[in-house]
Design an enzyme around this catalytic site. Structure first.
Site, mmCIF file in Angstrom:
data_model
loop_
_atom_site.group_PDB
_atom_site.id
_atom_site.type_symbol
_atom_site.label_atom_id
_atom_site.label_comp_id
_atom_site.label_asym_id
_atom_site.label_seq_id
_atom_site.Cartn_x
_atom_site.Cartn_y
_atom_site.Cartn_z
ATOM 1 C CG ASP A 105 2.318 -9.006 -17.163
ATOM 2 O OD1 ASP A 105 1.506 -8.070 -17.102
ATOM 3 O OD2 ASP A 105 2.771 -9.445 -18.229
ATOM 4 C CD1 TRP A 158 -6.014 -13.525 -20.231
ATOM 5 C CD2 TRP A 158 -5.773 -14.420 -18.193
ATOM 6 N NE1 TRP A 158 -7.259 -13.935 -19.796
ATOM 7 C CE2 TRP A 158 -7.135 -14.494 -18.549
ATOM 8 C CE3 TRP A 158 -5.385 -14.919 -16.951
ATOM 9 C CZ2 TRP A 158 -8.111 -15.049 -17.721
ATOM 10 C CZ3 TRP A 158 -6.349 -15.481 -16.111
ATOM 11 C CH2 TRP A 158 -7.689 -15.528 -16.500
ATOM 12 C CE LYS A 187 -2.340 -9.289 -29.300
ATOM 13 N NZ LYS A 187 -2.793 -9.872 -28.010
ATOM 14 C CB SER A 228 -12.506 -17.680 -24.452
ATOM 15 O OG SER A 228 -12.627 -16.863 -25.603
ATOM 16 C CD GLU A 246 -5.573 -25.713 -23.835
ATOM 17 O OE1 GLU A 246 -6.736 -25.637 -23.351
ATOM 18 O OE2 GLU A 246 -4.577 -25.224 -23.308
ATOM 19 C CB CYS A 301 -7.791 -24.459 -19.960
ATOM 20 S SG CYS A 301 -6.163 -25.187 -20.186
#
Length: 490
Positions: free
Chosen positions: A79, A139, A163, A219, A240, A274
């Site tokens: 994925d 993701w 979500k 983001s 975050e 991140c």
């Protein structure tokens, strides 16, 4: 399934093929999920359940994840493209998070007796679930980023609408199944999928007025938009966001271990992290030696390829859009005068990988001017910007000269010196003589434009708790504040 029947294709970054379809939720689907969570919250069965009993369900979820770790890891790799070894480590971490919160919640959620200075009066602080929580996740670590929100929220007694990113949703759907089979009541965990193109479920969820709390990882621009929506609803929100973290290598550091940590800091998850230490600050006295060793190690140890191949340790980017974004940043670096240290990027991809249709990118290490875009802007890819320094104060100033404040790391042999540098860095996390390790017990989060709020640890649980102060007096107690007048009536 979405009520309107809309679906979103799942494209594997491994080879660009469609491997599944997920529901592309619309507004009515989001509202149905929030309504289910609200109904479960208002019914109170999960929230009123003793924390030890909720913990049993979380332990069952942890056990199920461990039982299915290989299948879940394969889906994660297909994925989002990370090597299978990374996905397996992520599955282990997910199980550990559920176990951790199952274990700490009973004690952490106990009411607390508060001292008061008056006889006949007592007080206590009660920790209650905040209510219905919306969790919007990215993701790059699809299941783990969901679990670090869902596990403490469930442990606290909240109901959740999760979500995940439209680019990587599959393991989060499995999480919903695992929760249901582990005894989590209907409506307590709801998973909705979808997004662009053709959907905007994340935006709709973030704007929904019936959420009591919103937790977002992603983001900066999206975080700002969600914060505006939360402001209109006066809703607590944790964010975050991005980062441009620095790794500082002092001249007395163990350079061999620093090479390994530098590679971890920029090539893990293809640099799509991140907290990636995408800025490398090296003391000028050891810069040539260290960079030579880093370049050599990258050329001989980094293997870009099929993420299902056990030999691969850097897979593709998550999507074609992300690949194009990274390539634009690399081209800008060249135009702005950054000096490439790794040579021809074409040598990194075998003919089979290059022809696979996957979203593969070669690693890059640049000597970067301080004014360059590469030094200042988040790339979210395997692209390292390098600069030198001569004093500790200069290193700290350069590391802090960013709008971000998520993480930094310092490498050196003198513990006192490393601690002094560490204490001067403005970030939510600092690693000393290591890079990127995080554990269920260690709070994680940033400052400045990297957001606010914390995940992991006791503080991660507190994000989903509402505090109620109760002050109790003994029956018959009163202040006798309003006494009859001592002045005779006229």
């Amino acid at each position: 399934d979405a009520k309107g029947g809309a679906v979103l294709p799942v494209v594997s970054p491994r080879d660009g093929t469609v491997i599944a379809e997920v529901a592309n939720a619309a507004g009515e689907d989001v509202s149905a999920a929030v309504a289910a969570a609200r109904s479960a919250s208002d019914a109170g069965a999960w929230a009123a359940m003793p924390a030890t009993d909720r913990g049993k369900a979380l332990h069952r979820m942890a056990h199920q994840i461990r039982e299915e770790r290989l299948d879940l890891a394969r889906w994660e790799t297909l994925d989002c493209g990370k090597p299978l070894a990374e996905s397996l480590a992520d599955m282990d971490a997910c199980a550990d998070f559920f176990s951790y919160y199952a274990e700490i919640a009973p004690k952490a959620l106990e009411s607390e007796s508060l001292p008061v200075p008056e006889d006949g009066v007592s007080s206590h602080l009660t920790k209650e679930p905040v209510g219905v929580v919306g969790c919007i996740t990215p993701w790059n670590f699809p299941l783990m980023q969901a679990v670090v929100k869902v596990a403490p929220a469930l442990a606290a007694g909240c109901s959740v609408v999760l979500k995940p990113s439209p680019w990587a949703s599959l393991t989060c759907l499995h999480l919903g199944r695992i929760a249901a089979s582990s005894g989590v009541p209907p409506g307590v965990l709801n998973v909705i999928t979808g997004g662009p193109p053709g959907g905007d479920a994340g935006v709709i969820l973030g704007q929904h007025p019936d959420l009591d709390k919103l937790s977002f990882t992603g983001s900066g621009p999206t975080g700002q938009a969600l914060l505006h929506a939360s402001a209109e609803n006066l809703r607590p929100t944790s964010l975050e966001l991005g980062g441009k973290s620095a790794m500082i290598v002092l001249e007395d550091a163990d350079l061999e271990s620093c090479v390994d940590w530098a590679m971890v800091g920029i090539f893990l998850c293809t640099g799509q992290v991140c907290s990636a230490t995408s800025r490398l600050l090296v003391h000028e006295a050891v810069a040539d030696r260290f960079l030579g060793a880093l370049v050599d190690a990258t050329r001989h140890r980094l293997r870009v390829g099929d993420p299902l191949d056990p030999e691969t340790n850097m897979g593709p980017c998550v999507s074609r859009e992300q690949l194009e974004k990274i390539n634009r940043a690399i081209e800008s670096a060249r135009v702005e005068g950054c000096e490439a240290l790794l040579g021809d990027p074409e040598e990194w991809l075998s003919p089979a990988v290059a022809a696979s249709g996957g979203f593969y990118v070669a690693p890059q290490i640049f000597k970067a001017p301080l004014e360059s875009s590469l030094w200042n802007e988040e790339v979210f890819g395997p692209v390292l910007a390098v600069h030198t320094f001569s004093t500790d104060d200069e290193a700290v100033a350069l590391a802090n000269a960013t709008c971000y404040g998520l993480a930094n790391c310092v490498m050196g042999s003198s513990t006192d010196r490393v601690r002094r540098v560490s204490a001067s860095l403005r970030s939510g996390v600092v690693w000393e003589n290591c890079n990127q390790p995080l554990y269920p017990s260690t709070p994680f989060g940033g400052c400045k434009q990297s957001g606010f709020g914390r995940e992991y640890g006791h503080l991660g649980l507190e994000e989903f708790v509402s505090h109620k102060t109760t002050i109790s007096a003994d029956p018959g107690f009163c202040w006798n504040w309003y006494q009859p007048s001592t002045t005779p009536d006229k």
